[in-house]
Enzyme design. Structure first.
Site, PDB file in Angstrom:
ATOM      1  N   ASP A 410       0.839  -1.205   0.000  1.00 33.31           N
ATOM      2  CA  ASP A 410       0.000   0.000   0.000  1.00 33.31           C
ATOM      3  C   ASP A 410       0.875   1.257   0.000  1.00 33.31           C
ATOM      4  OD1 ASP A 410      -2.307   1.485   0.120  1.00 33.31           O
ATOM      5  OD2 ASP A 410      -2.464   1.378   2.305  1.00 33.31           O
ATOM      6  N   GLU A 413       2.485   4.953  -4.131  1.00 34.17           N
ATOM      7  CA  GLU A 413       2.429   5.849  -5.325  1.00 34.17           C
ATOM      8  C   GLU A 413       3.746   6.574  -5.562  1.00 34.17           C
ATOM      9  OE1 GLU A 413       0.032   5.672  -2.896  1.00 34.17           O
ATOM     10  OE2 GLU A 413      -1.062   4.304  -4.182  1.00 34.17           O
ATOM     11  N   ASP A 485      -9.130   3.621  -2.344  1.00 32.06           N
ATOM     12  CA  ASP A 485     -10.078   4.027  -1.293  1.00 32.06           C
ATOM     13  C   ASP A 485     -11.375   4.583  -1.878  1.00 32.06           C
ATOM     14  OD1 ASP A 485      -8.082   3.209   0.347  1.00 32.06           O
ATOM     15  OD2 ASP A 485      -7.429   5.214   0.937  1.00 32.06           O
TER      16      ASP A 485
HETATM   17  C1  GLC Z   1      -4.871   3.197   2.778  1.00 27.47           C
HETATM   18  C2  GLC Z   1      -5.312   1.985   2.000  1.00 27.47           C
HETATM   19  C3  GLC Z   1      -6.375   1.241   2.764  1.00 27.47           C
HETATM   20  C4  GLC Z   1      -5.813   0.860   4.127  1.00 27.47           C
HETATM   21  C5  GLC Z   1      -5.347   2.090   4.870  1.00 27.47           C
HETATM   22  C6  GLC Z   1      -4.659   1.764   6.185  1.00 27.47           C
HETATM   23  O1  GLC Z   1      -5.885   4.112   2.881  1.00 27.47           O
HETATM   24  O2  GLC Z   1      -5.764   2.324   0.727  1.00 27.47           O
HETATM   25  O3  GLC Z   1      -6.788   0.113   2.063  1.00 27.47           O
HETATM   26  O4  GLC Z   1      -6.796   0.205   4.873  1.00 27.47           O
HETATM   27  O5  GLC Z   1      -4.437   2.819   4.090  1.00 27.47           O
HETATM   28  O6  GLC Z   1      -3.570   0.964   5.998  1.00 27.47           O
END
Ligand code: GLC
Length: 798
Positions: A410, A413, A485
């Site tokens: 995650d 980017e 998200d």
């Molecule tokens: C980001 C991710 C989400 C995750 C969050 C906490 O917003 O896109 O999926 O739950 O971070 O890690």
């Protein structure tokens, strides 16, 4: 004389420099000289150089730059030129380059490319008024826009299926709660498909800088363009004659997904965050007690110690290994999240290792860049360096040792609070030193690559599952993708179907959204509807943010729990069909979720805004997404015949129909002449199904085939011939169903096959192997017969 020419050239060059400095564009100019080179043709123009290379008869690469072309380097492309131009010849006005399928005309003054197919029909041509040009460092290509031209692709984009009339940008961005028309999002896939005058083509602009695509937005319908803020004009032209052919070529060039572990195709339960251990075990037990199938549970950031990557919070998870053992015993696989930010903490091994080995991204002076994310102030690994990817991959041992098999990448980017990481940060770029401007869009790809390669080696023969939010073209080689998200709204649910199809059109087959919506609380109806769509989505994961209400399938009352159980069970019944569909995708690059424009490209209705969300899930199911409070839906059924999956009702294709769409019955249709191999419900993919394969066959008047595939679902033994593969063929002209000879040494999970015939009216028996077997009527439109599922060809005459 020489002196005059020299002075003339000098003044021309100076003029060009001045012109460039004046803020006006530099135009490519006319061809000065050309040279035939290996696999291609090099040309020198007044203000640029070009190299045209033949990769295959349908794939041509075009590189143009103002200066000498640099070393060839790409994170996306995994192939080399595999063929040559058949002929290169000169005419008075142009150079003509031909392959077996394509004919390129390159005019000399100015340099403009026009590409024709073997029938001499123009597929694509540079826009004559705007030849290749540069505005500062921004290289731009303009192509003629054809009156009926449509555009597909660019991966994870919002908006309509047909991208005409819009402009898009590629700059991987962390955009929580993105609007349904927002751009750019998390992924960069600068590949699109154009369709006009019953011809197709594709263009992959392999440039990692910020890229822009303008599909005829505010251009007086004259041209489309693509440009990059830096780097070369470097694109691949695909001239295959079908959309599927273009996708096949694009995924040949950039690679296809590896066979995923079968458990990653099951239902996955996620939330930010499940903890402590007792809650995770309780969650798993609840699935089993309630008999709701599930294969994966995820731990979000709170499993870590102070959000330090590769650590465990010892209070919440004192014994990860024994917890995972318990989960495995119940048939669950565990995935954990990893973010790129490494906390600045002198007592943290990853920080110390990164620091002493100089693994972090730096400012131009060499100091490590600092940005803040979940753990507070962080440094960021430079994943564009092989040694860093290796270190990163090996660090997963702290997760794989206790038994983690899924790795959720995650914030790559990359994202830091404030969302504005300076462009001048330094990257290795695998020896081709570059700045953030070039590395930004490939950061996520390289993190996923390090994760995949590292965990694949650590898991010693077992297949890892990797999921990523950010990526670049080629990401399919390493990871599945989720669409970030999103929000708990109908619009997001419908958009997600288009985004998954957009990713599929762009090489990424294994994709899906956060079901139910990540941000906000879905109504009971939206939750159920989205789950029903998830059954027919390649990546099937329920996820939600920390401040939302519970979203487990039992959180919305008993009736939604029962419905969810039925929906998820349906996913597991379909598992033989889905696994075979993934296999086909691995082989061909064709997505598992296919926009109708792939198979029915020239059927205008498949492009209509009210039907653009419909797609094929695998070869033989058509899915019509419907918003949650609709009881009826208007659906377009393309050419052929279609059977409502739930009722068996038959519909002739090429018509719009109004169908019931109650919450418990999403409009899904089986294709006439299609096979649908199914199994009994299991609680997870680690449970053996009943030994009978339920092979549904839907009567139709066209011959058709289906590639059926099994292997152990877990390892790479299939690379050593340990698989079970056969073709199912339906031959209505000869009233035959053939289960072809089996290839591979794997023993099928099934000993028997129950042929379930739909819509075969007036037939009461079948003949096979010299025996006559009566058909048992299961309902008015469905009959069945059970046979041994032997390895050799089985011919069934009806
Ligand atoms: C980001 C991710 C989400 C995750 C969050 C906490 O917003 O896109 O999926 O739950 O971070 O890690």
């Amino acid at each position: 004389m020489k002196k005059i020419i020299f002075l003339l050239l000098l003044s021309l060059a100076t003029w060009n420099i001045l012109y460039a400095q004046s803020g006006l564009p530099v135009i490519i100019g006319s061809i000065k000289n050309v040279k035939k080179v290996n696999h291609g043709f090099a040309a020198k123009m007044e203000n640029a150089r070009a190299l045209i290379t033949c990769y295959s008869p349908t794939i041509i690469r075009i590189r143009i730059d103002q200066k000498e072309l640099e070393d060839d380097f790409s994170y996306a492309v995994v192939q080399q030129p595999s063929s040559d131009f058949r002929e290169i010849k000169e005419t008075k006005e142009a150079w003509i380059l031909t392959t077996d399928s394509l004919y390129l005309e390159i005019t000399k003054n100015p340099f403009l490319i026009r590409i024709l197919n073997s029938g001499k029909q123009v597929i694509s041509e540079d826009y004559e008024k705007f030849p290749y040009s540069w505005l500062g460092t921004e290289a731009c290509c303009y192509k003629k826009l054809f009156p009926d031209e449509k555009f597909l692709g660019l991966g994870e984009k919002t908006g309509n299926l047909n991208k005409r009339g819009n402009k898009y940008e590629n700059w991987n961005s962390d955009v929580p709660a993105y609007a349904t028309n927002f751009d750019p999002l998390y992924q960069t896939i600068p590949f699109y498909i154009g369709i006009h005058d019953r011809v197709t083509y594709g263009i992959f602009f392999d440039n990692t800088y910020r890229t822009k695509f303008n599909f005829g937005a505010s251009t007086d319908e004259q041209f489309m363009s693509f440009s990059a803020s830096g780097g070369e004009m470097n694109y691949y032209f695909f001239g295959a004659s079908t959309v599927a052919g273009v996708i096949r070529d694009y995924t040949w060039l950039t690679g296809r997904m590896p066979m995923p572990p079968v458990w990653s195709l099951g239902y996955q339960q996620c939330r930010w965050s499940y903890y402590p251990e007792s809650e995770v075990i309780k969650l798993a037990e609840s699935f089993r007690e309630k008999q709701i199938p599930c294969d994966m549970i995820y731990l979000d950031i709170d499993y870590m110690d102070s959000y330090k990557i590769f650590t465990w919070n010892k209070e919440r998870f004192p014994q990860p290994e024994s917890m995972i053992r318990k989960l495995n015993a119940m048939g669950f696989h565990l995935a954990t999240i990893v973010d790129p930010g490494i906390k600045i903490d002198k007592d943290y091994f990853a920080y110390n290792e990164g620091l002493s080995n100089k693994y972090f991204v730096t400012y131009p002076g060499g100091e490590n860049y600092t940005g803040s994310v979940w753990p507070g102030r962080c440094h960021f690994p430079d994943f564009t360096r092989a040694a860093v990817r290796k270190w990163w991959g090996e660090s997963f041992t702290r997760l794989t040792e206790p038994g983690v098999e899924g790795f959720w990448n995650d914030m790559n980017e990359p994202s830091a609070w404030g969302q504005s990481i300076p462009d001048f940060l330094q990257f290795d770029n695998d020896g081709h030193k570059s700045s953030m401007a070039a590395a930004h869009n490939v950061y996520g790809l390289n993190m996923a690559r390090g994760t995949f390669e590292g965990t694949k080696s650590l898991l010693k023969g077992k297949r890892p599952f990797v999921l990523t939010r950010a990526g670049y073209a080629g990401i399919q080689r390493y990871s599945a993708v989720w669409t970030g998200d999103n929000e708990a709204t109908d619009d997001h649910m419908l958009l997600s179907a288009r985004m998954v199809c957009g990713l599929g059109l762009s090489g990424v087959s294994f994709a899906g959204p956060d079901l139910g919506g990540f941000i906000g609380n879905p109504s009971r109806e939206l939750y159920a509807r989205w789950l029903s769509l998830g059954v027919y989505t390649p990546f099937f994961r329920n996820h939600s943010a920390w401040d939302t209400k519970s979203k487990e399938p039992w959180s919305f009352g008993r009736d939604i729990e029962n419905l969810s159980k039925e929906l998820i069970s349906q996913r597991y019944r379909l598992m033989p069909y889905i696994y075979s569909g993934f296999y086909t995708s691995v082989q061909t690059g064709l997505p598992v979720a296919r926009a109708l424009a792939i198979n029915f490209t020239y059927d205008e209705k498949t492009w209509w805004l009210n039907y653009q969300d419909e797609y094929l899930f695998g070869d033989n199911l058509l899915v019509a997404p419907v918003s949650c409070n609709q009881d009826f839906a208007r659906v377009y059924l393309p050419e052929g015949g279609w059977y409502r999956l739930s009722s068996g009702e038959f519909y002739q294709g090429k018509q719009e129909v109004t169908v019931d769409a109650p919450l418990n019955d999403l409009p899904v249709f089986a294709r006439a002449s299609g096979f649908l191999p199914m199994q009994s419900v299991v609680q997870s993919t680690s449970e053996k199904p009943h030994d009978t394969l339920n092979l549904h066959i839907y009567s139709g008047d066209k011959a058709a085939a289906f590639l059926y595939y099994e292997d152990d679902g877990l390892t790479y033994e299939f690379e050593h011939n340990t698989f079970f593969k056969r073709e199912f063929r339906f031959d209505p002209a000869n009233k035959l169903i053939i289960l072809g000879n089996t290839e591979g040494t794997y023993n099928s999970a099934f000993n028997k096959v129950k042929l379930i015939l739909h819509g075969f009216h007036g037939i009461s028996m079948v003949k096979t192997d010299g025996r006559v077997l009566p058909l048992v009527p299961d309902s008015s439109s469905q009959q069945s017969v059970v046979l041994p599922f032997t390895k050799n060809e089985i011919r069934i005459q009806y």
